[in-house]
Design an enzyme around this catalytic site. Structure first.
Site, short mmCIF file in Angstrom:
data_model
loop_
_atom_site.label_atom_id
_atom_site.label_comp_id
_atom_site.label_asym_id
_atom_site.label_seq_id
_atom_site.Cartn_x
_atom_site.Cartn_y
_atom_site.Cartn_z
N SER A 177 -12.92 -7.40 -7.45
CA SER A 177 -11.56 -7.58 -6.53
C SER A 177 -11.82 -6.06 -5.79
O SER A 177 -11.72 -6.09 -4.82
CB SER A 177 -10.40 -7.87 -7.49
OG SER A 177 -10.07 -6.82 -8.44
N LYS B 291 -2.82 6.57 -15.12
CA LYS B 291 -1.31 5.32 -15.47
C LYS B 291 -1.68 4.43 -15.94
O LYS B 291 -1.21 3.56 -16.23
CB LYS B 291 -1.37 5.67 -13.81
CG LYS B 291 -2.97 5.19 -13.33
CD LYS B 291 -2.34 4.27 -13.52
CE LYS B 291 -3.46 3.79 -12.29
NZ LYS B 291 -4.32 1.84 -12.03
N THR C 211 1.46 0.50 -11.40
CA THR C 211 0.65 -0.43 -12.47
C THR C 211 2.06 -0.84 -12.88
O THR C 211 1.57 -1.17 -13.85
CB THR C 211 -0.04 0.71 -12.49
OG1 THR C 211 -1.33 1.52 -11.75
CG2 THR C 211 -1.02 0.01 -13.27
N SER D 257 -0.55 -5.88 -11.43
CA SER D 257 -1.60 -5.16 -12.98
C SER D 257 -1.96 -5.91 -13.78
O SER D 257 -1.06 -6.56 -14.52
CB SER D 257 -0.46 -3.97 -13.15
OG SER D 257 -1.55 -2.83 -14.12
N GLU E 22 -8.53 -1.33 -18.23
CA GLU E 22 -8.99 0.08 -18.40
C GLU E 22 -8.59 0.99 -19.09
O GLU E 22 -8.81 1.81 -19.86
CB GLU E 22 -8.36 0.07 -17.12
CG GLU E 22 -9.93 0.25 -15.61
CD GLU E 22 -11.41 -0.14 -16.24
OE1 GLU E 22 -12.22 0.89 -17.09
OE2 GLU E 22 -12.10 -0.23 -15.23
#
Length: 335
Positions: free
Chosen positions: A10, A188, A245, A251, A278
């Site tokens: 994306s 983050k 996020t 997110s 991630e």
């Protein structure tokens, strides 16, 4: 100019569209033949960025040599866990005049290296920059106004890339702090998992605000100890990316966290989200770096216990709340 986008997820697709609309010739590479077939047929990534139409003359290929040849800028947009293997595949076709712009976010668990360092490991002498900040692909692909930061080892390179990516809906700032940008971008995601877990447990805005604020304190402490600049962590790639996020349902890290808070296992949550989470890959690396630099990161530590040691989310929250009392800022004035 000709620009290559390596990775057709994306984020890669959203950036490919942006760069094309900025007047560049864009070629997108993917290792997945079915993905390239879909993009060539529909000029839309139906699975990951539905509704975002791509130009008819944008090129999609599985041929890495063809994708890279003649490009001045190469955007590295593969998931963090594939950055090393993809870089190794790129090495034979890399031209020393090319700039690789890493847009993936993460830290390699086995080496504790940032992704730009991983690329430099595999492609000796590579010219690597980074692009990061609060930028959901779903919004960039729809021309929602976005601000982001590009980091490079020279002002000339940073300003060159700033000009290439900048548009009337995509504002780009320049920075010399490549390390700080990458640390903020990676960690983050771990705090966003914590924020999602709190949501899944049914907690409220007070909890979310505390996690964002104290999570930023952990990221900046560790990043500064590693050599990053404090102002970076209070900029777009730090607090900016952390807010978006932790707060947005775009997110994948927050969505996975919500599921974990509701009782899903880590693997079940990742399977349900159907995209790379991630933060799961950065959590262990973040904890290892904190131990290496002797920095306290209790939120990221508890996320690790939940993900990998089977600790219940509610127990982890309670342990965070009943830790020894702390002073928020320096007590030197009292002294």
């Amino acid at each position: 100019m000709r620009i290559s986008v390596i990775g057709a997820g994306s984020w890669g697709i959203a950036l490919a569209r942006l760069l094309y609309n900025n007047g560049n010739e864009v070629c997108v590479w993917s290792a997945l033949p079915d993905e390239i077939e879909m993009l060539n047929k529909h000029h839309e990534h139906i699975d990951k960025l539905s509704g975002v139409k791509l130009p008819e003359d944008m090129v999609f290929t599985t041929n890495l040599e063809f994708a890279m040849k003649g490009s001045k800028v190469i955007v590295m947009a593969v998931p963090s866990s594939f950055v090393r293997s993809t870089s190794a595949s790129m090495k034979p076709f890399y031209d020393k005049e090319q700039i690789i712009v890493n847009v993936a976010k993460g830290i390699e668990e086995s080496t504790l290296k940032t992704l730009s360092e991983v690329i430099e490991d595999e492609i000796e002498g590579a010219c690597v920059a980074v692009l990061s900040g609060p930028s959901h692909a779903e919004e960039v692909g729809r021309d929602i106004p976005t601000s982001i930061v590009v980091g490079a080892d020279s002002k000339e390179k940073a300003l060159f890339l700033q000009q290439i990516f900048m548009s009337d809906v995509f504002r780009v700032y320049a920075s010399p702090d490549v390390l700080g940008i990458e640390i903020g971008a990676a960690l983050k995601n771990v705090v966003a998992l914590a924020a999602g877990i709190a949501d899944g447990l049914g907690y409220g805005d007070n909890t979310k605000a505390a996690l964002i604020t104290r999570g930023m304190a952990e990221i900046s402490r560790l990043g500064y100890a590693m050599g990053g600049r404090l102002e970076t962590f209070y900029g777009l790639s730090g607090v900016g990316d952390l807010i978006v996020t932790c707060a947005s349902m775009h997110s994948r890290n927050r969505r996975a966290g919500i599921l974990i808070g509701q009782g899903y296992s880590m693997q079940e949550a990742m399977d349900e989200v159907k995209m790379v989470v991630e933060g799961v890959y950065s959590a262990k690396a973040g904890l290892a770096l904190a131990k290496k630099y002797n920095v306290s990161i209790p939120i990221i530590e508890q996320v690790n216990y939940i993900l990998f040691d089977g600790k219940s989310a509610s127990d982890a929250v309670r342990e965070l709340m009943v830790r020894d009392m702390k002073i928020e800022i320096s007590a030197e004035d009292w002294d």
